[in-house]
Design a protein around this motif. Structure first.
Motif, PDB file in Angstrom:
ATOM      1  N   ALA A  65       0.854  -1.189   0.000  1.00 24.10           N
ATOM      2  CA  ALA A  65       0.000   0.000   0.000  1.00 24.10           C
ATOM      3  C   ALA A  65       0.881   1.227   0.000  1.00 24.10           C
ATOM      4  N   ARG A  66       0.413   2.279  -0.656  1.00 22.80           N
ATOM      5  CA  ARG A  66       1.185   3.512  -0.693  1.00 22.80           C
ATOM      6  C   ARG A  66       0.234   4.701  -0.744  1.00 22.80           C
ATOM      7  N   ARG A  67       0.733   5.846  -0.315  1.00 24.56           N
ATOM      8  CA  ARG A  67      -0.053   7.082  -0.409  1.00 24.56           C
ATOM      9  C   ARG A  67      -0.030   7.574  -1.846  1.00 24.56           C
ATOM     10  N   ALA A  68      -1.196   8.053  -2.299  1.00 23.66           N
ATOM     11  CA  ALA A  68      -1.313   8.616  -3.651  1.00 23.66           C
ATOM     12  C   ALA A  68      -2.100   9.910  -3.530  1.00 23.66           C
ATOM     13  N   GLY A  69      -1.353  11.022  -3.331  1.00 21.36           N
ATOM     14  CA  GLY A  69      -2.042  12.288  -3.093  1.00 21.36           C
ATOM     15  C   GLY A  69      -2.687  12.273  -1.715  1.00 21.36           C
ATOM     16  N   GLY A  70      -3.974  12.554  -1.667  1.00 24.76           N
ATOM     17  CA  GLY A  70      -4.682  12.548  -0.394  1.00 24.76           C
ATOM     18  C   GLY A  70      -5.336  11.228  -0.081  1.00 24.76           C
ATOM     19  N   SER A  71      -5.109  10.200  -0.906  1.00 21.11           N
ATOM     20  CA  SER A  71      -5.726   8.900  -0.678  1.00 21.11           C
ATOM     21  C   SER A  71      -4.645   7.818  -0.626  1.00 21.11           C
ATOM     22  N   ILE A  72      -5.109   6.580  -0.510  1.00 21.30           N
ATOM     23  CA  ILE A  72      -4.191   5.445  -0.414  1.00 21.30           C
ATOM     24  C   ILE A  72      -4.550   4.441  -1.490  1.00 21.30           C
ATOM     25  N   ALA A  73      -3.525   3.809  -2.059  1.00 15.96           N
ATOM     26  CA  ALA A  73      -3.728   2.804  -3.104  1.00 15.96           C
ATOM     27  C   ALA A  73      -3.069   1.501  -2.685  1.00 15.96           C
ATOM     28  N   ILE A  74      -3.687   0.397  -3.069  1.00 16.55           N
ATOM     29  CA  ILE A  74      -3.120  -0.941  -2.861  1.00 16.55           C
ATOM     30  C   ILE A  74      -2.728  -1.483  -4.232  1.00 16.55           C
ATOM     31  N   GLU A  75      -1.519  -2.014  -4.331  1.00 13.82           N
ATOM     32  CA  GLU A  75      -1.026  -2.515  -5.610  1.00 13.82           C
ATOM     33  C   GLU A  75      -0.597  -3.967  -5.491  1.00 13.82           C
ATOM     34  N   VAL A  76      -0.891  -4.732  -6.541  1.00 12.48           N
ATOM     35  CA  VAL A  76      -0.413  -6.109  -6.679  1.00 12.48           C
ATOM     36  C   VAL A  76       0.400  -6.153  -7.965  1.00 12.48           C
ATOM     37  N   VAL A  77       1.700  -6.377  -7.830  1.00 12.30           N
ATOM     38  CA  VAL A  77       2.620  -6.316  -8.972  1.00 12.30           C
ATOM     39  C   VAL A  77       3.261  -7.681  -9.155  1.00 12.30           C
ATOM     40  N   ASP A  78       3.292  -8.173 -10.390  1.00  7.55           N
ATOM     41  CA  ASP A  78       3.957  -9.444 -10.668  1.00  7.55           C
ATOM     42  C   ASP A  78       4.930  -9.283 -11.831  1.00  7.55           C
ATOM     43  N   THR A  79       5.868 -10.208 -11.903  1.00  7.67           N
ATOM     44  CA  THR A  79       6.859 -10.197 -12.995  1.00  7.67           C
ATOM     45  C   THR A  79       6.558 -11.291 -14.002  1.00  7.67           C
ATOM     46  N   GLY A  80       5.279 -11.580 -14.187  1.00  9.38           N
ATOM     47  CA  GLY A  80       4.855 -12.650 -15.079  1.00  9.38           C
ATOM     48  C   GLY A  80       4.906 -12.276 -16.542  1.00  9.38           C
ATOM     49  N   PRO A  81       4.206 -13.045 -17.383  1.00  9.49           N
ATOM     50  CA  PRO A  81       4.274 -12.832 -18.837  1.00  9.49           C
ATOM     51  C   PRO A  81       3.540 -11.590 -19.312  1.00  9.49           C
ATOM     52  N   GLY A  82       2.763 -10.945 -18.454  1.00  7.64           N
ATOM     53  CA  GLY A  82       2.022  -9.761 -18.872  1.00  7.64           C
ATOM     54  C   GLY A  82       0.766 -10.121 -19.662  1.00  7.64           C
ATOM     55  N   ILE A  83       0.097  -9.099 -20.155  1.00  2.94           N
ATOM     56  CA  ILE A  83      -1.177  -9.285 -20.858  1.00  2.94           C
ATOM     57  C   ILE A  83      -1.044  -8.731 -22.269  1.00  2.94           C
ATOM     58  N   ALA A  84      -1.461  -9.508 -23.245  1.00  3.74           N
ATOM     59  CA  ALA A  84      -1.390  -9.059 -24.641  1.00  3.74           C
ATOM     60  C   ALA A  84      -2.316  -7.863 -24.858  1.00  3.74           C
ATOM     61  N   GLU A  85      -1.948  -7.008 -25.795  1.00  2.00           N
ATOM     62  CA  GLU A  85      -2.720  -5.784 -26.036  1.00  2.00           C
ATOM     63  C   GLU A  85      -4.161  -6.089 -26.422  1.00  2.00           C
ATOM     64  N   LYS A  86      -4.397  -7.144 -27.218  1.00  3.83           N
ATOM     65  CA  LYS A  86      -5.755  -7.456 -27.656  1.00  3.83           C
ATOM     66  C   LYS A  86      -6.628  -7.934 -26.492  1.00  3.83           C
TER      67      LYS A  86
END
Length: 610
Positions: free
Chosen positions: A384-405
């Protein structure tokens, strides 16, 4: 009826004013719409005509003071004009109900305009007996009224032509009568040419009116078709929406019956795991338990989306410690992460937010499950991190990603990318759709960023930060032996009752099972009851009855698959813990452990006070 293809007033557009048989018929014909338009303009036009007649009569009287005919001419013209004006007024005030009645008005109009034209033409001979200036003024007045007749009567050609060709040719003859020489003949020719030009103008104006009518009727017909199509589409849309809501309502109300057998399977599997089984049997039990959990997850996704469809989820915001919540989610998913060769790390945080803890936890769980399923072997970071006056939760992975289509549709319901790795993974494509729905429900934002081959970042933002709250340690995290805890177990389903009793006894509890309301005191330390007991009495009633028998507020929990808002509201008002079927054995064990710890603390406190 709209004019047919052959209903023309003359030649084709762009041709000269050639008159054929069909054209003559068109001139003589009068449809009701033509008469409506004619009489709508006629009342004011004939009042103006009276003014022109009066002014012209004044000129004639001043030029012929000894003669009586100007006055007689004036009276005749005024009477005819008033007759036509009243005819238009009667038509407008009491519109004819049928075509024949309207045609009689049209015939009367044509007859009266013929008399008006003749009177104008004969007046020209009277004016011709005086000087040329008087005849000139009279010619201007008659020419103006002829032009006015075209503008107001072109829609009814026979009246228009009768008015023109009974007045203007007589005016030409009057000029020839006044000057029988060459000049008189030239003026007569010019007057007749004027009448022809006005006739052509009348025909073209009629054609324009007919074309406009055809276009209007075509547009009206098309509009009626589009309106009917829109109504049919709206009806189909309403049916589709109602069918979808009916499906969702059915799933929401049927959730108890759907969850019941899965709940029983999970309890039996938990009992079997505690038995000293052989390796092969233990593996089979593990497979059964995994299959039950898989079905439970799929069913849970369907029921969650159905509850969201019917408005069965109402956020209950309260202060939430993000660090504690994220660590709990990580512990729940540790085995899955290990099975998928993923490295799961939680960034420690002391941030608190105001949110519904269950719904926010479900959102993060779905994001994390998505990463664990589709990024095997990846490093996954949750924080979790501060984003301006609010807070955001992030889930980040180093996987294959998502195709544009596929990226544009990842939040769509039931959408799954068409890749072998995705097809081989269990799921319905509802996880991110549920996250998006819950975000809308709690006024949060959910977004994603991804690059093929470089991983994916999923983010929940818009959380409102609050000050930390001092709270007792959650019961679910306390550890205490359950040996000897006397539990009153109530469930109308024999299989679930047997499985639950077997599991509790293996944990060391003393269980008294009931399929209906107990009949007297039991001396129990805790109550675990299903909500639906197969009759008018529900779990809350059963708990109230047992507490009345025991004479104190025995710690109690409700276990049910019900998800209707009214049921959840009743449970919330009662302040009784609620476990949703299928219940994971660890949840039930943690809750009963909390009951046992509370009981031990109460006994200890009484001993100190004594």
């Amino acid at each position: 009826m709209p004019p047919q293809a052959g209903d023309r007033s003359g030649g084709k557009a762009g041709e000269g004013p050639g008159v054929n048989l069909e054209g003559l018929r068109a001139i003589g014909r009068a449809e009701k719409w033509q008469l409506d338009y004619l009489f709508d303009l006629g009342f004011q036009a004939w009042l103006v005509h009276i003014g022109v007649v009066a002014a012209t009569a004044g000129v004639l009287v001043s030029a012929h003071p000894e003669d009586r005919w100007p006055l007689l001419w004036c009276v005749a013209m005024i009477l005819l004009s008033l007759s036509l004006s009243l005819l238009a007024r009667f038509y407008l005030r009491s519109p004819p109900a049928d075509e024949p009645s309207a045609q009689r008005y049209g015939a009367a109009h044509t007859g009266l305009t013929a008399l008006v034209g003749i009177t104008w033409g004969l007046g020209g001979f009277g004016a011709a007996t005086g000087d040329f200036q008087t005849l000139l003024v009279y010619s201007l007045a008659l020419g103006g009224t002829a032009l006015g007749a075209v503008s107001s009567q072109h829609v009814l050609p026979r009246s228009c032509f009768v008015s023109l060709w009974t007045s203007v040719p007589l005016l030409g003859l009057a000029h020839l009568f006044h000057d029988p020489a060459f000049l008189g003949a030239v003026i007569m020719g010019m007057v007749l040419l004027y009448a022809a030009i006005l006739s052509i103008l009348a025909i073209r104006m009629l054609r324009f009116m007919q074309a406009n009518l055809r276009l209007t009727r075509s547009l009206d017909a098309r509009l009626a078709e589009l309106t009917q199509m829109a109504a049919e589409l709206e009806g189909a849309r309403a049916e589709a929406v109602e069918a979808n809501l009916s499906k969702s309502r059915f799933l929401a109300h049927a959730s108890h019956d759907l969850r019941q057998p899965i709940h029983a399977i999970g309890l039996f599997a938990a009992c079997l795991r505690d038995i000293d089984l052989g390796a092969e049997a233990a593996q089979l039990v593990g497979s059964v338990d995994n299959a039950a959990r898989s079905v439970s997850r799929l069913l849970g996704s369907l029921l969650d989306i159905s509850r969201l469809d019917v408005g069965g989820v109402v956020p209950q915001p309260e202060p939430v410690a993000l660090g504690e919540m994220l660590q709990g989610i990580a512990r729940q998913n540790a085995d899955i992460a290990a099975a998928n060769s993923c490295t799961l790390r939680i960034v420690p945080t002391a941030l608190w937010v105001e949110a519904d803890p269950a719904l926010l936890s479900a959102m993060v769980q779905n994001l994390l499950s998505n990463a664990l399923k589709y990024a095997p072997g990846a490093r996954i970071l949750v924080g979790a991190r501060r984003a301006g006056g609010s807070i955001a939760i992030e889930v980040v992975d180093t996987g294959p990603g998502i195709a544009e289509k596929d990226f544009r549709r990842i939040f769509d319901e039931f959408y799954r990318a068409d890749r072998p790795a995705v097809r081989a993974t269990e799921g319905l494509g509802l996880g991110l759709a549920i996250v998006r729905r819950l975000a809308e429900l709690m006024a949060l934002d959910v977004s994603a960023a991804s690059a093929p081959g470089r991983g994916t970042r999923l983010r929940i933002s818009g959380l409102r930060p609050v000050a930390p709250v001092t709270a007792p340690v959650s019961r679910a995290r306390r550890q205490h032996p359950l040996t000897g805890l006397r539990v009153c177990l109530i469930d109308d389903d024999a299989d679930v009752l047997a499985a639950s009793a077997m599991l509790l006894r293996r944990w060391g509890c003393e269980v008294t099972p009931f399929r209906a309301l107990p009949g007297g005191p039991l001396g129990c330390d805790a109550i675990v009851s299903d909500f639906d007991l197969g009759g008018e009495t529900d779990g809350l009633d059963a708990i109230a009855a047992v507490r009345a028998f025991e004479g104190w507020d025995v710690p109690a929990a409700i276990v049910s698959g019900r998800t209707e808002p009214e049921t959840l509201a009743r449970l919330a008002r009662a302040g009784i813990p609620f476990l949703r079927k299928p219940v994971h054995p660890a949840e039930l064990r943690a809750l009963l452990t909390g009951f046992a710890l509370d009981a031990a603390l109460d006994i200890s406190g009484e001993a100190v006070r004594g």
